[in-house]
Design an enzyme around this catalytic site. Structure first.
Site, short mmCIF file in Angstrom:
data_model
loop_
_atom_site.label_atom_id
_atom_site.label_comp_id
_atom_site.label_asym_id
_atom_site.label_seq_id
_atom_site.Cartn_x
_atom_site.Cartn_y
_atom_site.Cartn_z
N TRP A 63 52.08 27.20 -23.77
CA TRP A 63 51.43 26.01 -23.22
C TRP A 63 50.20 25.60 -24.05
CZ3 TRP A 63 55.26 25.05 -20.16
CH2 TRP A 63 55.88 26.07 -19.46
N THR A 81 69.35 7.27 -12.23
CA THR A 81 69.56 8.10 -11.03
C THR A 81 68.30 8.87 -10.64
OG1 THR A 81 70.46 9.94 -12.33
CG2 THR A 81 72.02 8.32 -11.49
#
Length: 207
Positions: A63, A81
């Site tokens: 990270w 969607t």
């Protein structure tokens, strides 16, 4: 606007059995465009996608690095969607931006990504096509990003959302003048205030 970021190598988007796009290590962005999205939301998501620290650095710390830091690729796929709202068990997509308008938005999104990064590292599928996206998800890691909340058109609110808004308004309703008067403490010097039980009279008598 939503983002699903996935680490993968390799990845491709075949259409009709033909491979039309592929990248090595990087991000796969599934972009769901809603009726409410504007240029403001587009610019916000471009910044987030390119600067999101989801990769490890040279020492192996997780990270720490963005896709730009690592000079990795980005594969974008339009995905209406993601704007799904369930009505019971049936998916409803009325909050997704209409096709013609969404295609213009999507192309602008790609253009902004290429301007902010390196054009040759931004790939995409075929807008509106039925695609099979093959992804090797490293981790697996999937991160959802949403653009800052925008003002919602009351006409677009569902029945449940409208009911919730009415409840919120009722909780913060300001008391009316009559209710404030009823609840206000009586001043002992107020001549209209009762001094005790009904029929009570002053103990003072006129001479």
């Amino acid at each position: 606007v939503h983002l699903t970021s996935l680490f993968f190598s390799p990845s491709s988007s075949p259409v009709g059995g033909e491979q039309i796009s592929s990248i090595g290590r990087g991000l796969c962005v599934l972009l769901g465009i809603s009726l409410e999205d504007t240029q403001r939301e587009l610019e916000h998501m471009v910044r987030k996608i390119l600067n999101l620290r989801v990769f490890e650095d040279e020492s192996g710390k997780h990270w720490s690095k963005s896709v730009m830091d690592k000079q990795y690729e980005v594969l974008c796929v339009s995905q209406f969607t993601l704007q799904c709202i369930l009505k019971g068990n049936k998916p409803d997509y009325h909050m997704a931006m209409p096709t013609e308008q969404a295609e213009c938005f999507y192309n602008n999104f790609l253009e902004q990504l290429r301007k902010a990064y390196k054009p040759e590292l931004i790939k995409d599928g075929k807008f509106g096509a039925y695609m099979q996206v093959h992804i090797q998800n490293d981790g697996p890691v999937t991160i959802e990003l949403e653009s800052p909340a925008a003002t919602v058109d009351p006409k677009q609110l569902t029945k449940l959302e409208k009911q919730q808004q009415r409840k919120e308004k009722s909780r913060t309703k300001v008391p009316s003048e009559s209710s404030r008067e009823r609840n206000a403490p009586r001043n002992k010097d107020d001549p209209s205030a009762s001094s005790g039980a009904e029929g009570d009279v002053s103990s003072e008598r006129e001479p």
